[in-house]
Design a protein around this motif. Structure first.
Motif, PDB file in Angstrom:
ATOM      1  N   GLN A   1       0.986  -1.314   0.161  1.00 50.35           N
ATOM      2  CA  GLN A   1       0.147  -0.053   0.112  1.00 50.35           C
ATOM      3  C   GLN A   1       0.901   1.275   0.144  1.00 50.35           C
ATOM      4  O   GLN A   1       0.677   2.274  -0.705  1.00 50.35           O
ATOM      5  CB  GLN A   1      -0.723   0.022   1.400  1.00 50.35           C
ATOM      6  N   ARG A   2       1.943   1.336   0.871  1.00 53.04           N
ATOM      7  CA  ARG A   2       2.609   2.547   0.923  1.00 53.04           C
ATOM      8  C   ARG A   2       3.512   2.625  -0.105  1.00 53.04           C
ATOM      9  O   ARG A   2       3.783   3.767  -0.673  1.00 53.04           O
ATOM     10  CB  ARG A   2       3.689   2.325   2.148  1.00 53.04           C
ATOM     11  N   GLU A   3       3.964   1.550  -1.135  1.00 49.44           N
ATOM     12  CA  GLU A   3       4.510   1.577  -2.129  1.00 49.44           C
ATOM     13  C   GLU A   3       3.755   2.400  -3.202  1.00 49.44           C
ATOM     14  O   GLU A   3       4.411   3.192  -4.052  1.00 49.44           O
ATOM     15  CB  GLU A   3       5.005   0.249  -2.707  1.00 49.44           C
ATOM     16  N   ARG A   4       2.358   1.892  -3.209  1.00 50.05           N
ATOM     17  CA  ARG A   4       1.541   2.529  -4.437  1.00 50.05           C
ATOM     18  C   ARG A   4       1.526   3.952  -3.985  1.00 50.05           C
ATOM     19  O   ARG A   4       1.404   4.808  -4.855  1.00 50.05           O
ATOM     20  CB  ARG A   4       0.215   1.810  -4.044  1.00 50.05           C
ATOM     21  N   ASP A   5       1.224   4.235  -2.919  1.00 51.98           N
ATOM     22  CA  ASP A   5       1.205   5.917  -2.474  1.00 51.98           C
ATOM     23  C   ASP A   5       2.382   6.542  -2.854  1.00 51.98           C
ATOM     24  O   ASP A   5       2.457   7.478  -3.352  1.00 51.98           O
ATOM     25  CB  ASP A   5       0.969   6.261  -0.936  1.00 51.98           C
ATOM     26  N   VAL A   6       3.466   5.913  -2.409  1.00 52.50           N
ATOM     27  CA  VAL A   6       4.935   6.774  -2.798  1.00 52.50           C
ATOM     28  C   VAL A   6       5.038   6.647  -4.356  1.00 52.50           C
ATOM     29  O   VAL A   6       5.631   7.693  -4.843  1.00 52.50           O
ATOM     30  CB  VAL A   6       6.031   5.745  -2.245  1.00 52.50           C
ATOM     31  N   ARG A   7       4.639   5.683  -5.034  1.00 60.09           N
ATOM     32  CA  ARG A   7       4.966   5.762  -6.495  1.00 60.09           C
ATOM     33  C   ARG A   7       4.104   6.720  -7.144  1.00 60.09           C
ATOM     34  O   ARG A   7       4.524   7.608  -8.092  1.00 60.09           O
ATOM     35  CB  ARG A   7       4.296   4.525  -7.198  1.00 60.09           C
ATOM     36  N   GLN A   8       2.853   7.073  -6.360  1.00 55.18           N
ATOM     37  CA  GLN A   8       1.782   8.069  -7.047  1.00 55.18           C
ATOM     38  C   GLN A   8       2.460   9.316  -6.586  1.00 55.18           C
ATOM     39  O   GLN A   8       2.688  10.337  -7.486  1.00 55.18           O
ATOM     40  CB  GLN A   8       0.708   8.106  -6.100  1.00 55.18           C
ATOM     41  N   GLN A   9       2.966   9.684  -5.502  1.00 54.00           N
ATOM     42  CA  GLN A   9       3.471  10.867  -5.109  1.00 54.00           C
ATOM     43  C   GLN A   9       4.979  11.146  -5.956  1.00 54.00           C
ATOM     44  O   GLN A   9       5.195  12.292  -6.320  1.00 54.00           O
ATOM     45  CB  GLN A   9       3.902  10.735  -3.364  1.00 54.00           C
ATOM     46  N   ALA A  10       5.555  10.165  -6.282  1.00 55.89           N
ATOM     47  CA  ALA A  10       6.823  10.327  -7.058  1.00 55.89           C
ATOM     48  C   ALA A  10       6.160  10.936  -8.546  1.00 55.89           C
ATOM     49  O   ALA A  10       6.966  11.579  -9.195  1.00 55.89           O
ATOM     50  CB  ALA A  10       7.594   9.088  -7.281  1.00 55.89           C
ATOM     51  N   ALA A  11       5.354  10.265  -9.300  1.00 48.89           N
ATOM     52  CA  ALA A  11       4.884  10.498 -10.396  1.00 48.89           C
ATOM     53  C   ALA A  11       4.433  11.818 -10.371  1.00 48.89           C
ATOM     54  O   ALA A  11       4.565  12.602 -11.258  1.00 48.89           O
ATOM     55  CB  ALA A  11       3.605   9.571 -10.757  1.00 48.89           C
ATOM     56  N   GLU A  12       3.837  12.373  -9.249  1.00 47.52           N
ATOM     57  CA  GLU A  12       3.094  13.718  -9.304  1.00 47.52           C
ATOM     58  C   GLU A  12       4.387  14.592  -9.151  1.00 47.52           C
ATOM     59  O   GLU A  12       4.457  15.759  -9.920  1.00 47.52           O
ATOM     60  CB  GLU A  12       2.283  13.981  -8.099  1.00 47.52           C
ATOM     61  N   MET A  13       5.403  14.322  -8.589  1.00 51.06           N
ATOM     62  CA  MET A  13       6.470  14.988  -8.511  1.00 51.06           C
ATOM     63  C   MET A  13       7.251  15.109  -9.999  1.00 51.06           C
ATOM     64  O   MET A  13       7.692  16.468 -10.343  1.00 51.06           O
ATOM     65  CB  MET A  13       7.781  14.546  -7.474  1.00 51.06           C
ATOM     66  N   LEU A  14       7.031  14.332 -10.543  1.00 47.20           N
ATOM     67  CA  LEU A  14       7.919  14.165 -11.850  1.00 47.20           C
ATOM     68  C   LEU A  14       6.845  15.073 -13.038  1.00 47.20           C
ATOM     69  O   LEU A  14       7.714  15.912 -13.394  1.00 47.20           O
ATOM     70  CB  LEU A  14       7.889  12.857 -12.497  1.00 47.20           C
ATOM     71  N   THR A  15       5.821  15.250 -12.522  1.00 48.47           N
ATOM     72  CA  THR A  15       5.060  16.072 -13.591  1.00 48.47           C
ATOM     73  C   THR A  15       5.339  17.612 -13.225  1.00 48.47           C
ATOM     74  O   THR A  15       5.463  18.421 -13.999  1.00 48.47           O
ATOM     75  CB  THR A  15       3.524  15.781 -13.289  1.00 48.47           C
ATOM     76  N   LEU A  16       5.346  17.777 -11.832  1.00 48.82           N
ATOM     77  CA  LEU A  16       5.748  18.997 -11.382  1.00 48.82           C
ATOM     78  C   LEU A  16       6.993  19.643 -11.945  1.00 48.82           C
ATOM     79  O   LEU A  16       7.132  20.639 -12.236  1.00 48.82           O
ATOM     80  CB  LEU A  16       5.770  19.059  -9.906  1.00 48.82           C
ATOM     81  N   LEU A  17       7.950  18.560 -12.051  1.00 47.96           N
ATOM     82  CA  LEU A  17       9.546  19.004 -12.681  1.00 47.96           C
ATOM     83  C   LEU A  17       9.165  18.880 -14.197  1.00 47.96           C
ATOM     84  O   LEU A  17      10.457  19.241 -14.732  1.00 47.96           O
ATOM     85  CB  LEU A  17      10.314  18.055 -11.881  1.00 47.96           C
ATOM     86  N   ARG A  18       8.323  18.643 -14.679  1.00 49.88           N
ATOM     87  CA  ARG A  18       8.125  18.481 -16.097  1.00 49.88           C
ATOM     88  C   ARG A  18       9.268  17.235 -16.417  1.00 49.88           C
ATOM     89  O   ARG A  18       9.800  17.470 -17.623  1.00 49.88           O
ATOM     90  CB  ARG A  18       8.432  19.719 -16.924  1.00 49.88           C
ATOM     91  N   LEU A  19       9.129  16.297 -15.811  1.00 46.30           N
ATOM     92  CA  LEU A  19      10.355  15.187 -16.354  1.00 46.30           C
ATOM     93  C   LEU A  19       9.599  13.656 -16.529  1.00 46.30           C
ATOM     94  O   LEU A  19      10.009  12.811 -16.510  1.00 46.30           O
ATOM     95  CB  LEU A  19      11.333  15.011 -15.349  1.00 46.30           C
ATOM     96  N   GLU A  20       8.030  13.588 -16.339  1.00 50.17           N
ATOM     97  CA  GLU A  20       7.408  12.858 -16.555  1.00 50.17           C
ATOM     98  C   GLU A  20       7.714  11.620 -17.673  1.00 50.17           C
ATOM     99  O   GLU A  20       7.600  10.350 -17.535  1.00 50.17           O
ATOM    100  CB  GLU A  20       5.857  12.986 -16.311  1.00 50.17           C
ATOM    101  N   HIS A  21       8.147  12.483 -18.589  1.00 51.33           N
ATOM    102  CA  HIS A  21       8.405  11.499 -20.075  1.00 51.33           C
ATOM    103  C   HIS A  21       9.576  10.478 -19.752  1.00 51.33           C
ATOM    104  O   HIS A  21      10.064   9.549 -20.625  1.00 51.33           O
ATOM    105  CB  HIS A  21       8.485  12.455 -21.268  1.00 51.33           C
TER     106      HIS A  21
END
Lengths: 319, 253, 295
Positions: B122-142
């Motif tokens: 469960q925590r892994e899922r949350d952390v992955r979600q948080q990391a993906a949002e961070m990547l979007t914020l940094l414009r590095l999601e690709h």
């Protein structure tokens, strides 16, 4: 002829399984945490000796003595690990192999405790035969159906444990714990800045390696029934390295492949009865085996360090 | 005051790199630490972040003494640092680089992945979600699945910044964030830094060698020279300070 | 007690000289290669057996045998360098260490295969004993002393005075600085391997005659003492290895003197070297004389 004797190959299979567990212990230290422990054999020796001494001299039942052996190996991990974990890679290698030689020398020269050069046979002193694996043999006899070689049971037990242990470690590797280890392998400062206590994680890997090494050492001692300090030379550690390297030192499921290949190589040299190898008598075959092991180490490290199944980019051997 | 440093000292081989430094950083501000080469700025950073042990002095973070704490303990206390040359994990994917830094991961405890599977997952899922949002914020999601080793220097700086933010810190120490970056990217970085403050309430303390870069973004500036603080104040005031001018001009910078 | 002390002193000096000579070669190589070479002990084994071949099979005297051993081992060392270690440099500390382990296994077991595992001895009448007042010298020790008296001063002179010696010391001490100063590091590297091989070959012969009887484990048994000598003297420091070797040899022998509260049991002499090595690596890797260097 031996080549077609199933009992022989079952024996080889059992040893291969034990070597797989030994290699897994090295995997935990070297592949997971990046610790080049060249003295791994010391964990095996300390556990086997502790177990045998507890059974033979203090009449401790074997299962408890086996646990005692594991505890002894973990203690050694703490004694050796705490000072040396911060050493540079090749200094760590030298220090750990020096430590394993100290263990072997002590085993050789404290006959009242360890039986000296005679090993487990001499543990109770001259004239008295010491046997420590009675309970193990009884268990194997109990589990083996009539008509099946005992080594089949041993091989089955050992491989079941090996596969379960590999699966458990593979889980660990995929988990956040494994992610921290991967970070520590590449860049300890980055891991620290990310809030991870690097030393504690390394100790965990070392202790895990000690436990697995202890189990491998005890299984080996029980299976063979007798051991001496000569069975715990540094060469054994390098068997484990070759097993890891053969399969691929960053692929945990390549360990069974590596250990089977290694065991085939090791026991297969006795079947090389064709010219020119037939010129070498069977006693000298042991040296040929070791020569080939050395050659394979050099060849693989030179040409294909990622082993048969490994991934070169993630190997990080150029540190 | 979020960070208070009193009489900090550290020497190397008899030479004092940091010689009795005292300053404070207020919550909610962007403060810059500047000074010529060899002034001791990075040493101060290393001392504050726990990567070096001080020989003397006191460091307080949110009122709590942190001098003598290990680097990882300081990070967990909410004071996170970056490095002059970004230390990203090159053989690990960009996403996993970020996931590493999330705090409170039960899966990092030895054995938990076996005995508390669901909680860890469960925590892994949350952390992955948080990391993906961070990547979007940094414009590095690709770049999420790429090895971090394939990133450019500027992208690595962004990634390291993102990693620092994953820990939801109270304060970030940025070690020369503009160093080695093309000016265009530097402006983007500047935007991110300002956004940090307003959106997340993170206090920023940064080292920068280039005075110009820093003047536009800082609320306060601390100037060091030869191991000591020689001036402190608003950017404008510091720029006009005689001692500061002399420190920069008085050596072949 | 005094007699034992004097005897131990002599034994220690002889052991120490072997370690010192071998250590000089090893430290020069380690200083330039920058990685521990687990195969170095096997160079001694090779030297001992080559000398044995010349001495017993070809019937030559000790001097010729020693020279032959030095030459052969020097060539072997150079071949190892050119064929394996030089092409594979830069692989990283662990990979290179493992490669040297593999080479060690290969060398040792080649000797086992060709010479067998029985004990061998040089053609020296070991039953003769020279009595010098309070101490006794075996023929093997006499040979070793003679060699030491010739080689140690010559080696020191070469290291100190000749351009070759100076370049070697400089490169082993600080390879990058030497390169900047215009020294052809690759060429010096090759020459250092030749010298290290020659000294190892000589060390092998000396060990063999002093021990009296030996088998192919000779080199492995002495490997860690060589490591200890190198670290004690400071990795890359030739003079350090000279002094470190003598110190280690003396300490190991004198530790068994009964004047030290009964003395250490002589079985534990090697353990002393192992423990010293571990402690040095942990707390003083620059050895007795070195400055703390980041290799």
């Amino acid at each position: 002829m031996d080549l077609f004797n199933p009992a022989f190959w079952l024996f080889v299979a059992a040893i291969a399984g034990i070597y797989a567990i030994m290699a897994l212990g090295l995997y935990a230290q070297f592949s997971l945490a990046g610790l080049p422990n060249f003295g791994n054999v010391a964990f095996m020796a300390v556990a086997a000796y502790a177990m045998a001494i507890l059974v033979v001299r203090l009449n401790v039942p074997l299962p408890l003595a086996a646990c005692g052996g594991i505890v002894a190996a973990v203690l050694l991990a703490f004694i050796v690990g705490i000072p040396s974990l911060r050493l540079r890679a090749d200094y760590l290698a030298i220090a750990t192999v020096a430590a394993s030689e100290v263990v072997r020398y002590l085993a050789m020269n404290l006959p009242d405790l360890t039986g000296g050069p005679l090993g487990s046979i001499g543990m109770l002193g001259p004239g008295q035969v010491a046997m420590y694996n009675g309970a193990w043999l009884a268990l194997i006899n109990f589990l083996t159906p009539v008509g099946i070689p005992r080594d089949a049971t041993v091989a089955a037990l050992v491989w079941i444990f090996a596969v379960l242990a590999i699966a458990a470690l593979a889980d660990l590797q995929r988990s956040p714990w494994g992610r921290v280890m991967k970070a520590i392998r590449e860049d300890e400062a980055a891991a620290t800045a990310a809030g991870k206590h690097v030393f504690a994680f390394k100790m965990q890997a070392l202790v895990l390696g000690a436990v697995l090494g202890a189990i491998a050492g005890e299984l080996l001692a029980c299976q063979i029934g007798v051991f001496s300090p000569d069975d715990y030379q540094p060469t054994l550690t390098f068997y484990a390295y070759l097993i890891l390297i053969l399969g691929g030192s960053n692929r945990i499921w390549a360990i069974p492949l590596g250990s089977v290949l290694f065991s085939l190589l090791y026991s297969g040299t006795r079947f090389l009865n064709f010219f020119p190898l037939s010129l070498i008598d069977s006693g000298a075959r042991a040296f040929l085996r070791l020569f080939l092991i050395g050659l394979l180490l050099v060849l693989f490290m030179a040409i294909r360090p990622q082993g048969i199944l490994g991934n070169r980019y993630e190997l990080l051997l150029d540190k | 005051m979020m960070l208070e440093v009193q009489d900090l000292r550290r020497s190397f081989g008899g030479v004092a790199a940091v010689d009795g430094v005292s300053f404070a950083v207020a919550e909610g501000t962007i403060t810059a630490l500047i000074g010529p080469n060899g002034a001791g700025k990075t040493t101060v950073f290393n001392l504050v972040s726990g990567f070096l042990r001080p020989h003397d002095g006191r460091i307080r973070f949110t009122g709590r003494r942190i001098d003598g704490l290990r680097g990882d303990a300081v990070a967990r206390a909410g004071l996170v640092r970056t490095f002059q040359t970004p230390r990203v994990l090159t053989r690990v994917s960009v996403l996993e680089n970020l996931m590493l830094a999330a705090p409170d991961q039960p899966g990092e405890r030895f054995g938990m992945c076996w005995i508390a599977r669901r909680r860890v997952a469960q925590r892994e899922r949350d952390v992955r979600q948080q990391a993906a949002e961070m990547l979007t914020l940094l414009r590095l999601e690709h770049l999420a699945a790429d090895y971090a080793g394939t990133l450019s220097g500027g992208q690595r700086k962004l990634l390291e910044l993102g990693r620092a933010l994953m820990a939801a810190p109270r304060m970030i120490l940025l070690d020369e964030p503009m160093a080695g970056i093309a000016p265009v990217l530097a402006l983007q970085l500047l935007d991110h830094i300002r956004a940090l403050l307003t959106q997340r309430g993170v206090t920023v303390f940064l080292i920068e060698h280039d005075m110009e870069m820093v003047m536009g973004v800082s609320d306060r500036v601390i100037v060091m020279d030869e191991g000591r603080v020689i001036a402190e104040g608003t950017p404008q005031a510091v720029q006009r300070d005689e001692r500061v001018i002399e420190a920069y001009l008085g050596r072949a910078a | 007690m005094t007699q034992q002390l004097l005897q131990l002193l002599l034994n220690g000096l002889i052991t120490g000289t072997v370690l010192a000579l071998t250590g000089v070669g090893a430290t020069l190589v380690f200083g330039i290669q920058r990685v521990a070479n687990f195969a170095h002990g096997e160079l001694l084994t090779f030297g001992a057996y080559t000398g044995l071949l010349v001495n017993v099979v070809l019937g030559q005297n000790i001097v010729v045998s020693a020279l032959a051993a030095m030459l052969a081992t020097a060539v072997l060392a150079l071949v190892l360098h050119l064929a394996v270690l030089h092409p594979l440099r830069g692989r990283g500390l662990v990979a290179t260490s493992l490669i040297t382990v593999g080479l060690a296994l290969m060398l040792r077991d080649l000797v086992f295969l060709t010479a067998g595992s029985e004990l061998h001895a040089y053609r020296l009448d070991q039953s003769v004993v020279y009595n010098l007042g309070l101490i006794r010298i075996s023929p093997g020790q006499a040979v070793a002393i003679a060699i030491a008296i010739v080689v140690v001063p010559s080696l020191t002179l070469i290291l100190a005075r000749t351009p070759l010696g100076k370049s070697m010391r400089a490169t082993a001490d600080n390879r990058d600085l030497a390169a900047v100063a215009g020294i052809d590091v690759d060429r010096i590297g090759r020459q250092v391997w030749l010298v290290a091989g020659a000294l190892a070959g000589l060390g092998g012969v000396m060990t063999a005659v002093v021990q009296g009887v030996f088998d192919p484990n000779l080199g492995f048994q002495i490997l860690f003492m060589i490591f200890t000598t190198v670290v004690l003297g400071g990795i890359g420091s030739a003079y350090g290895a000279l002094v470190g070797g003598i110190v280690l040899g003396l300490v190991m022998e004198l530790s068994t003197w009964s004047g030290f509260a009964g003395g250490l049991d002589s079985k534990y002499k090697p353990v002393l070297a192992f423990v010293a090595l571990i402690l040095l690596l942990l707390w003083r890797p620059q050895g007795l004389f070195g400055r703390a260097r980041v290799l």
